[in-house]
Design an enzyme around this catalytic site. Structure first.
Site, PDB file in Angstrom:
ATOM      1  N   LYS A 187       0.973  -1.119   0.103  1.00  0.00           N
ATOM      2  CA  LYS A 187      -0.038  -0.072   0.146  1.00  0.00           C
ATOM      3  C   LYS A 187       0.864   1.257  -0.062  1.00  0.00           C
ATOM      4  CE  LYS A 187       0.413   1.908   3.292  1.00  0.00           C
ATOM      5  NZ  LYS A 187       1.772   2.689   4.175  1.00  0.00           N
ATOM      6  N   TYR A 195      -4.842   4.212   5.601  1.00  0.00           N
ATOM      7  CA  TYR A 195      -5.273   3.499   6.709  1.00  0.00           C
ATOM      8  C   TYR A 195      -6.535   4.225   7.401  1.00  0.00           C
ATOM      9  CZ  TYR A 195      -1.129   0.655   7.039  1.00  0.00           C
ATOM     10  OH  TYR A 195      -0.180  -0.106   6.557  1.00  0.00           O
TER      11      TYR A 195
HETATM   12  P1  NAD Z   1      12.324   1.603   2.805  1.00  0.00           P
HETATM   13  O1  NAD Z   1      12.903   2.827   2.382  1.00  0.00           O
HETATM   14  O2  NAD Z   1      12.715   1.079   4.013  1.00  0.00           O
HETATM   15  O3  NAD Z   1      12.755   0.518   1.609  1.00  0.00           O
HETATM   16  C1  NAD Z   1      12.558   0.833   0.314  1.00  0.00           C
HETATM   17  C2  NAD Z   1      13.571  -0.180  -0.591  1.00  0.00           C
HETATM   18  O4  NAD Z   1      13.222   0.163  -1.905  1.00  0.00           O
HETATM   19  C3  NAD Z   1      14.967  -0.288  -0.272  1.00  0.00           C
HETATM   20  O5  NAD Z   1      15.161  -1.536  -0.265  1.00  0.00           O
HETATM   21  C4  NAD Z   1      15.460   0.589  -1.385  1.00  0.00           C
HETATM   22  O6  NAD Z   1      16.772   0.100  -1.677  1.00  0.00           O
HETATM   23  C5  NAD Z   1      14.363   0.164  -2.538  1.00  0.00           C
HETATM   24  N1  NAD Z   1      14.522   1.158  -3.717  1.00  0.00           N
HETATM   25  C6  NAD Z   1      14.537   1.014  -5.081  1.00  0.00           C
HETATM   26  N2  NAD Z   1      14.774   2.135  -5.729  1.00  0.00           N
HETATM   27  C7  NAD Z   1      14.550   3.105  -4.522  1.00  0.00           C
HETATM   28  C8  NAD Z   1      14.490   4.384  -5.025  1.00  0.00           C
HETATM   29  N3  NAD Z   1      14.610   5.287  -6.079  1.00  0.00           N
HETATM   30  N4  NAD Z   1      14.535   5.213  -3.614  1.00  0.00           N
HETATM   31  C9  NAD Z   1      14.461   4.566  -2.671  1.00  0.00           C
HETATM   32  N5  NAD Z   1      14.537   3.248  -2.474  1.00  0.00           N
HETATM   33  C10 NAD Z   1      14.601   2.556  -3.409  1.00  0.00           C
HETATM   34  O7  NAD Z   1      10.709   1.427   2.537  1.00  0.00           O
HETATM   35  P2  NAD Z   1       9.849   0.617   3.362  1.00  0.00           P
HETATM   36  O8  NAD Z   1       9.237   1.168   4.668  1.00  0.00           O
HETATM   37  O9  NAD Z   1      10.146  -0.704   3.387  1.00  0.00           O
HETATM   38  O10 NAD Z   1       8.398   0.614   2.347  1.00  0.00           O
HETATM   39  C11 NAD Z   1       8.300   0.110   1.116  1.00  0.00           C
HETATM   40  C12 NAD Z   1       6.791  -0.196   0.670  1.00  0.00           C
HETATM   41  O11 NAD Z   1       6.161  -0.638   1.541  1.00  0.00           O
HETATM   42  C13 NAD Z   1       6.054   1.359   0.487  1.00  0.00           C
HETATM   43  O12 NAD Z   1       5.097   1.200  -0.394  1.00  0.00           O
HETATM   44  C14 NAD Z   1       5.323   1.322   1.874  1.00  0.00           C
HETATM   45  O13 NAD Z   1       4.511   2.254   1.799  1.00  0.00           O
HETATM   46  C15 NAD Z   1       5.142  -0.258   2.040  1.00  0.00           C
HETATM   47  N6  NAD Z   1       4.928  -0.336   3.688  1.00  0.00           N
HETATM   48  C16 NAD Z   1       3.811  -0.921   4.139  1.00  0.00           C
HETATM   49  C17 NAD Z   1       3.439  -1.036   5.451  1.00  0.00           C
HETATM   50  C18 NAD Z   1       2.427  -1.865   5.963  1.00  0.00           C
HETATM   51  O14 NAD Z   1       2.333  -1.665   7.039  1.00  0.00           O
HETATM   52  N7  NAD Z   1       1.653  -2.502   4.994  1.00  0.00           N
HETATM   53  C19 NAD Z   1       4.662  -0.870   6.592  1.00  0.00           C
HETATM   54  C20 NAD Z   1       5.702  -0.165   5.738  1.00  0.00           C
HETATM   55  C21 NAD Z   1       6.028   0.161   4.561  1.00  0.00           C
END
Ligand code: NAD
Length: 376
Positions: free
Chosen positions: A139, A225
């Site tokens: 999401k 949410y």
């Molecule tokens: P994060 O920043 O911790 O991780 C992002 C990942 O994407 C990293 O591994 C990074 O290397 C990679 N990536 C690839 N291209 C990138 C770029 N151009 N810029 C930045 N990162 C890049 O983020 P996250 O918290 O893991 O979130 C990732 C996804 O998961 C998002 O869509 C977020 O909304 C979703 N999420 C959902 C929940 C949930 O409870 N459902 C919780 C957290 C995150």
């Protein structure tokens, strides 16, 4: 699951009242039991090994009954060996963003779970579908409604299943609120409020503060949410929305929205108010009905959640929400169990997000919504 809901089943089993008698009374449960012995677990490949994959999804996959961590797709080669060693992932199941499409010929990967910045969801979900893999897309589903349509279309065309990473639909407190609303246990819902917000700090260059990568700020991140709570807390899609934006740290939130409030009208006559922010910590939902009330606080954290109603406290055993979510999706694929968070739900939420931004852009105008029963 007809008369006996999975929630009731889980609750009953967790109290230790399960066993052969109960199972034999429920054909779907028998199928589950058989499948546990006979059918393989589905292999999941995580795309994007950031914080959500690292600290929530991968550990949850260790507990899943119907799927397991089979592969990884990463743009950071240094992570490959660390993940391979930690999760016993064979070299053949490790992909880069560039060679990702060759995953099509890998039979040990059944599901691709896209966990990248929001603007990358559509591209990787569509590529996964074209590779013949079932898709879980995090999401918010995408950054535009058109992208949501493209993902849905690609999955239909490839005849693969699609789900959005809305873990709360597999979570027992949320499921209980849905039951209370659906069964009108407290009568008709008259008012719903939902807040989903946290105070963001740290690196101002993070992707969540970059509109090109995130598609928007608090609304895209936590706002979905609050929108979801307003919908499952009334059992209806809104018919209109009016929204406002506030900013108290414009130097930090240069590119994305910091705080948004929005009011919904529902066709039943219920109305609602949501708030989402990257500037303050609040996480709850409250519904006022003509014969009582219900509340979750917290309502959308990783749990355990907590809930109260006008009849007393709610209490459910805690399991990782992501484990429940991924097992639900795997059972949807394996056993045709319901898809609790289908693509249409993610698309519906993006239509509402778009309407909220439109309301703000038009000086807080009321925007009519024609969602029908989409995503309900
Ligand atoms: P994060 O920043 O911790 O991780 C992002 C990942 O994407 C990293 O591994 C990074 O290397 C990679 N990536 C690839 N291209 C990138 C770029 N151009 N810029 C930045 N990162 C890049 O983020 P996250 O918290 O893991 O979130 C990732 C996804 O998961 C998002 O869509 C977020 O909304 C979703 N999420 C959902 C929940 C949930 O409870 N459902 C919780 C957290 C995150």
């Amino acid at each position: 699951m007809n008369n006996i809901t999975r929630r009731t089943f889980n609750k009953t089993m967790s109290k230790g009242i399960g066993g052969a008698t109960l199972l034999s009374a429920m054909p779907w449960a028998c199928a589950m039991g058989e499948q546990k012995q006979d059918k393989k677990k589905l292999g999941v490949a995580l795309v994007g090994l950031g914080s959500y994959s690292t600290y929530q999804l991968a550990p949850s996959l260790m507990d899943c009954e119907y799927c397991y961590l089979a592969g990884i797709v990463t743009g950071t080669p240094e992570k490959e060996k660390i993940w391979q060693d930690k999760y016993n992932i064979p070299r053949t199941n490790v992909y880069s963003y560039e060679n990702f499409d060759t995953i099509a010929s890998n039979d040990s990967i059944d599901i691709v779970y896209v966990v990248l910045p929001n603007s990358m969801h559509a591209d990787f979900s569509i590529r996964a579908a074209k590779a013949g893999k079932h898709v879980i897309c995090e999401k918010p589903m995408a950054v535009t409604v058109e992208e949501c349509d493209a993902i849905i279309e690609a999955c239909k065309k490839a005849n693969v299943k699609l789900s959005v990473g809305y873990r709360l639909h597999s979570e027992p407190y949320t499921q209980e609120i849905k039951r209370l609303v659906d069964e009108k246990v407290f009568g008709n819902v008259q008012y719903i409020s939902a807040e989903a917000a946290y105070r963001s700090g740290g690196n101002p260059d993070q992707w969540r503060l970059n509109k090109a990568l995130s598609g928007g700020g608090a609304l895209m991140n936590m706002g979905v949410y609050a929108i979801q709570s307003a919908i499952y807390g009334t059992g209806e899609n809104p018919i209109s929305v009016t929204a406002q934006e506030f900013s108290s740290r414009p130097d930090y939130f240069k590119d994305t929205d910091e705080t948004i409030t929005a009011q919904f009208e529902f066709s039943s006559g219920a109305f609602g108010n949501i708030m989402t922010s990257h500037n303050t910590n609040v996480n709850r939902m409250y519904g006022s009905c003509d014969k009582g009330w219900f509340e979750l606080n917290p309502a959308s954290s990783y749990g355990p959640l907590a809930g109260k109603t006008s009849s007393g406290d709610l209490s459910f055993p805690h399991e990782r929400q992501q484990k429940l979510q991924m097992d639900d999706f795997a059972r949807h694929i394996l056993n045709d169990a319901p898809n609790v968070a289908p693509g249409e739900m993610g698309k519906r939420d993006m239509i509402i997000v778009k309407a909220i931004y439109e309301s703000i852009a038009k000086g807080n105008s009321k925007i009519e919504l024609k969602l029908g029963s989409m995503g309900l």
